[in-house]
Structure formats: structure tokens, C-alpha cells
Write a protein that holds these residues in place. Structure first.
Motif, PDB file in Angstrom:
ATOM      1  N   PRO A 180       0.987  -1.240  -0.070  1.00 55.34           N
ATOM      2  CA  PRO A 180       0.129  -0.030   0.085  1.00 55.34           C
ATOM      3  C   PRO A 180       1.099   0.939  -0.262  1.00 55.34           C
ATOM      4  N   SER A 181       0.273   2.017  -0.917  1.00 59.11           N
ATOM      5  CA  SER A 181       0.999   3.739  -1.541  1.00 59.11           C
ATOM      6  C   SER A 181       0.159   4.410  -0.388  1.00 59.11           C
ATOM      7  N   ALA A 182       1.108   5.774  -0.495  1.00 61.45           N
ATOM      8  CA  ALA A 182      -0.215   6.946   0.428  1.00 61.45           C
ATOM      9  C   ALA A 182      -1.932   7.172  -0.581  1.00 61.45           C
ATOM     10  N   VAL A 183      -0.981   7.159  -1.759  1.00 62.67           N
ATOM     11  CA  VAL A 183      -2.273   7.650  -2.432  1.00 62.67           C
ATOM     12  C   VAL A 183      -2.358   6.335  -3.710  1.00 62.67           C
ATOM     13  N   VAL A 184      -3.480   6.043  -4.088  1.00 61.77           N
ATOM     14  CA  VAL A 184      -3.494   5.386  -5.058  1.00 61.77           C
ATOM     15  C   VAL A 184      -5.022   6.443  -5.847  1.00 61.77           C
ATOM     16  N   ALA A 185      -4.233   7.067  -6.938  1.00 63.49           N
ATOM     17  CA  ALA A 185      -5.703   7.637  -7.903  1.00 63.49           C
ATOM     18  C   ALA A 185      -6.181   7.049  -9.296  1.00 63.49           C
ATOM     19  N   GLU A 186      -7.273   7.159  -8.774  1.00 58.61           N
ATOM     20  CA  GLU A 186      -8.039   6.109  -9.659  1.00 58.61           C
ATOM     21  C   GLU A 186      -8.106   6.062 -11.450  1.00 58.61           C
ATOM     22  N   ARG A 187      -8.246   8.060 -11.105  1.00 60.56           N
ATOM     23  CA  ARG A 187      -7.862   8.747 -13.032  1.00 60.56           C
ATOM     24  C   ARG A 187      -6.924   9.737 -12.373  1.00 60.56           C
ATOM     25  N   ARG A 188      -6.030  10.053 -13.906  1.00 61.61           N
ATOM     26  CA  ARG A 188      -5.558  10.564 -13.889  1.00 61.61           C
ATOM     27  C   ARG A 188      -6.503  11.956 -14.882  1.00 61.61           C
ATOM     28  N   VAL A 189      -6.876  13.054 -14.636  1.00 63.01           N
ATOM     29  CA  VAL A 189      -7.980  13.862 -15.350  1.00 63.01           C
ATOM     30  C   VAL A 189      -7.347  15.023 -15.923  1.00 63.01           C
ATOM     31  N   ALA A 190      -8.381  15.721 -17.176  1.00 64.43           N
ATOM     32  CA  ALA A 190      -7.280  16.918 -17.972  1.00 64.43           C
ATOM     33  C   ALA A 190      -8.121  18.068 -17.163  1.00 64.43           C
ATOM     34  N   SER A 191      -9.765  18.513 -16.742  1.00 64.10           N
ATOM     35  CA  SER A 191     -10.242  19.140 -16.325  1.00 64.10           C
ATOM     36  C   SER A 191     -10.339  19.926 -14.844  1.00 64.10           C
ATOM     37  N   LEU A 192      -9.676  21.085 -14.487  1.00 66.41           N
ATOM     38  CA  LEU A 192      -9.645  21.148 -13.102  1.00 66.41           C
ATOM     39  C   LEU A 192     -10.718  21.572 -12.269  1.00 66.41           C
ATOM     40  N   PHE A 193     -12.214  20.838 -12.515  1.00 64.05           N
ATOM     41  CA  PHE A 193     -13.419  20.973 -11.926  1.00 64.05           C
ATOM     42  C   PHE A 193     -12.922  18.491 -11.485  1.00 64.05           C
ATOM     43  N   ASP A 194     -12.361  18.165 -12.459  1.00 60.30           N
ATOM     44  CA  ASP A 194     -12.062  16.567 -12.246  1.00 60.30           C
ATOM     45  C   ASP A 194     -11.097  16.791 -11.169  1.00 60.30           C
ATOM     46  N   TRP A 195     -10.787  17.398 -11.439  1.00 57.08           N
ATOM     47  CA  TRP A 195      -8.788  17.174 -10.851  1.00 57.08           C
ATOM     48  C   TRP A 195      -9.202  17.334  -9.058  1.00 57.08           C
ATOM     49  N   LEU A 196     -10.185  17.913  -8.746  1.00 59.12           N
ATOM     50  CA  LEU A 196     -11.064  18.704  -7.170  1.00 59.12           C
ATOM     51  C   LEU A 196     -11.430  16.917  -6.588  1.00 59.12           C
ATOM     52  N   ARG A 197     -12.425  16.557  -7.705  1.00 59.91           N
ATOM     53  CA  ARG A 197     -12.317  15.030  -7.693  1.00 59.91           C
ATOM     54  C   ARG A 197     -11.356  13.852  -7.305  1.00 59.91           C
ATOM     55  N   TYR A 198     -10.457  14.485  -8.544  1.00 60.45           N
ATOM     56  CA  TYR A 198      -9.155  13.162  -8.157  1.00 60.45           C
ATOM     57  C   TYR A 198      -8.400  13.663  -8.632  1.00 60.45           C
ATOM     58  N   PRO A 199      -7.877  13.915  -7.024  1.00 57.34           N
ATOM     59  CA  PRO A 199      -6.553  15.064  -6.799  1.00 57.34           C
ATOM     60  C   PRO A 199      -5.306  14.963  -6.548  1.00 57.34           C
ATOM     61  N   GLY A 200      -5.424  13.052  -7.402  1.00 52.92           N
ATOM     62  CA  GLY A 200      -3.809  12.100  -6.719  1.00 52.92           C
ATOM     63  C   GLY A 200      -2.991  11.914  -7.545  1.00 52.92           C
ATOM     64  N   GLU A 201      -2.931  12.824  -8.581  1.00 47.79           N
ATOM     65  CA  GLU A 201      -2.091  12.685  -9.202  1.00 47.79           C
ATOM     66  C   GLU A 201      -1.779  14.200 -10.044  1.00 47.79           C
ATOM     67  N   SER A 202      -1.672  15.105 -10.855  1.00 47.59           N
ATOM     68  CA  SER A 202      -0.930  15.824 -11.978  1.00 47.59           C
ATOM     69  C   SER A 202      -1.822  16.209 -12.361  1.00 47.59           C
ATOM     70  N   ARG A 203      -2.655  16.647 -13.146  1.00 46.60           N
ATOM     71  CA  ARG A 203      -3.443  17.242 -14.474  1.00 46.60           C
ATOM     72  C   ARG A 203      -2.891  16.477 -16.000  1.00 46.60           C
ATOM     73  N   LEU A 204      -3.332  16.040 -16.377  1.00 43.62           N
ATOM     74  CA  LEU A 204      -3.543  15.583 -17.452  1.00 43.62           C
ATOM     75  C   LEU A 204      -3.126  16.901 -18.273  1.00 43.62           C
ATOM     76  N   PRO A 205      -1.798  16.938 -19.651  1.00 39.24           N
ATOM     77  CA  PRO A 205      -2.027  17.723 -20.679  1.00 39.24           C
ATOM     78  C   PRO A 205      -2.919  18.165 -21.840  1.00 39.24           C
ATOM     79  N   LYS A 206      -3.240  19.007 -21.804  1.00 39.74           N
ATOM     80  CA  LYS A 206      -4.499  19.669 -22.870  1.00 39.74           C
ATOM     81  C   LYS A 206      -4.584  18.216 -24.875  1.00 39.74           C
ATOM     82  N   GLY A 207      -5.213  18.224 -24.771  1.00 35.11           N
ATOM     83  CA  GLY A 207      -5.378  17.326 -25.744  1.00 35.11           C
ATOM     84  C   GLY A 207      -6.799  16.629 -25.215  1.00 35.11           C
TER      85      GLY A 207
END
Length: 253
Positions: A180-207
Motif C-alpha cells: 500500500p502506498s500513500a495515494v492510489v489515484a483512480e484517475r488522472r484527469v485533464a480538467s480542473l473541476f475533475d482534478w478536485l475529485r481525483y487529486p492524486g496525480e497532476s492534471r493531463l496535458p491539453k488534448g
């Protein structure tokens, strides 16, 4: 089941959250109005028994009961509004830590790439490359959902990543495996709004990719030898903290 240290850390966070909620209710609620409303509610409940043979009085007590219930809820509205946003963000962050566990060695999961609404699903030919993670299947296209899926497998007890390549661009997603690690991020997301829900990784680049997700197994915390969902334990501890400490903060529930 997550190690016991997760339970202890979650307990500490729940106690702190309970104390923070008590302070907020003590600071922003109307204690006198709440106490008055509770007295009126009890009085009208007693009226149901005292005037059981008087329909007119019972009907009046029912109206008063609804009125004072509304007054009681109104007295709690302001602190609830103050807590709503920080509590929501806290829940999202805690779920990233306590909600899922990494893949075990040899365990499989589904990687899903979600594309934006303007993408031409017929012309897209995405590929997935694993680094420390084996990609076991070819791409499965789900046009109606604008998704592409692959099955991947953890090759060992160390984490890796997958690289999604599409339309001349590449997008990476970490895949946690092993202990087990500190954070297990289900998703890496692009939008800021989605990142508030899935904050475990940095946001995806534009695309064209909205998010890349991994179907991690759900996790439980150790509660007296039994596995429980983290939210159940968090709510139980924070509510108990609030009940035990309400007099110190002058809070009326």
C-alpha cells in the motif's frame, strides 16, 4: 485490508475533523434559536399524547411541529454551508488514500481512456504501452461512451505506468502495485473541476483525452480485526468526537 497504520491515521484525521466541525457550529450556528426550537419540538410531541382525543389540537400541534423543525434546521444552515466545500474536498482526498489498494503482483485491472465529446471515435487509433506493467489485451472500443479499454497486469511488487499514445500525443498514468502506498489515484484527469475529485496525480496535458483511469480493487481499514469501508469509520469517529465535545464548544444539536 490496509495496514493498521492507516486506521490510526484515519482516526486522527476523523477526530480533527470532528473538532473542526464543532468549532464551526459553535462559531456560526445560533445556539439560542436551536435550543428554543428543540424545546418547542418536545412540547408539541408531548401534545400528541396529552390531546389524543382532540383532533383540532393535534392538528395545531402538527403544524407547530413542522414550523419548529424548520426553525431548527435553519439554525444549522449557516455552519453547514461553511463546511460544505472543505468537507467535500476532504472526502475526495481521503478516498484517494483509503478508498483503494494497489494491485498485487500478477493481479489484473482495466485501464480506461475517456475522450472528449468533440473527438472522432472512428478515426482514433490509440495504443497503450506499459512500463513495468504488462498490457494483456488489444484495445476495446466503446463508441457510445467515447472510451477505449485495455486489460493490464502488475508484473511484480513495484509500481509502473502506462503510456497512452493517440493523435501524435502521449499521456502517462501511474499504476500502483505492491505494498500500500500513500495515494492510489483512480484517475488522472485533464480538467480542473475533475482534478478536485481525483487529486492524486497532476492534471493531463491539453488534448483529446479527458481522463485515464485504472480499476483498482477497493480497500478496507482494520477496525478491531474487521474490515470496514473508510467512510464508515471516519463518520463514526467524527460523530463520536462531536458528541463528546459538544459541551466544551457550547454547541447544541
Amino acid at each position: 485490508m490496509l495496514p493498521a497504520v492507516y486506521t490510526w491515521s484515519l482516526t486522527a484525521i476523523a477526530i480533527a475533523a470532528g473538532l473542526a466541525m464543532l468549532w464551526t457550529f459553535g462559531r456560526f450556528s445560533n445556539a439560542e434559536q436551536a435550543a428554543l426550537a428543540k424545546r418547542k419540538i418536545r412540547a408539541n410531541l408531548y401534545a400528541f399524547r396529552l390531546y389524543a382525543d382532540e383532533p383540532a389540537l393535534i392538528f395545531r400541534a402538527q403544524k407547530q411541529l413542522l414550523f419548529w423543525n424548520a426553525r431548527y434546521l435553519a439554525s444549522m444552515l449557516r455552519p453547514t454551508a461553511v463546511l460544505l466545500l472543505p468537507a467535500t474536498l476532504l472526502m475526495f482526498g481521503l478516498d484517494a488514500v483509503y478508498g483503494h489498494r494497489p494491485l498485487s503482483p500478477g493481479e489484473s485491472a482495466i485501464v480506461t481512456a475517456q475522450f472528449s465529446g468533440g473527438s472522432d471515435m472512428g478515426s482514433l487509433t490509440p495504443t497503450l504501452e506499459g512500463r513495468g506493467i504488462a498490457v494483456e489485451t488489444a484495445c476495446v472500443r466503446i463508441p457510445g461512451e467515447r472510451q477505449f479499454c485495455w486489460r493490464v497486469r502488475a508484473m511484480g511488487a513495484t509500481s509502473g505506468s502506462v503510456i497512452l499514445r493517440v493523435a501524435g500525443a502521449s499521456f502517462a498514468k501511474a499504476v500502483r502495485a505492491g505494498a500500500p502506498s500513500a495515494v492510489v489515484a483512480e484517475r488522472r484527469v485533464a480538467s480542473l473541476f475533475d482534478w478536485l475529485r481525483y487529486p492524486g496525480e497532476s492534471r493531463l496535458p491539453k488534448g483529446p483525452v479527458r481522463w485515464i483511469g485504472v480499476s483498482y480493487p477497493g480497500a478496507t481499514v482494520d477496525v478491531f480485526g474487521f474490515g470496514a469501508h473508510w467512510l464508515l469509520w471516519f463518520v463514526a469517529v467524527s460523530l463520536l468526537t462531536m458528541l463528546l465535545g459538544r459541551k466544551c464548544f457550547g454547541v447544541t444539536f
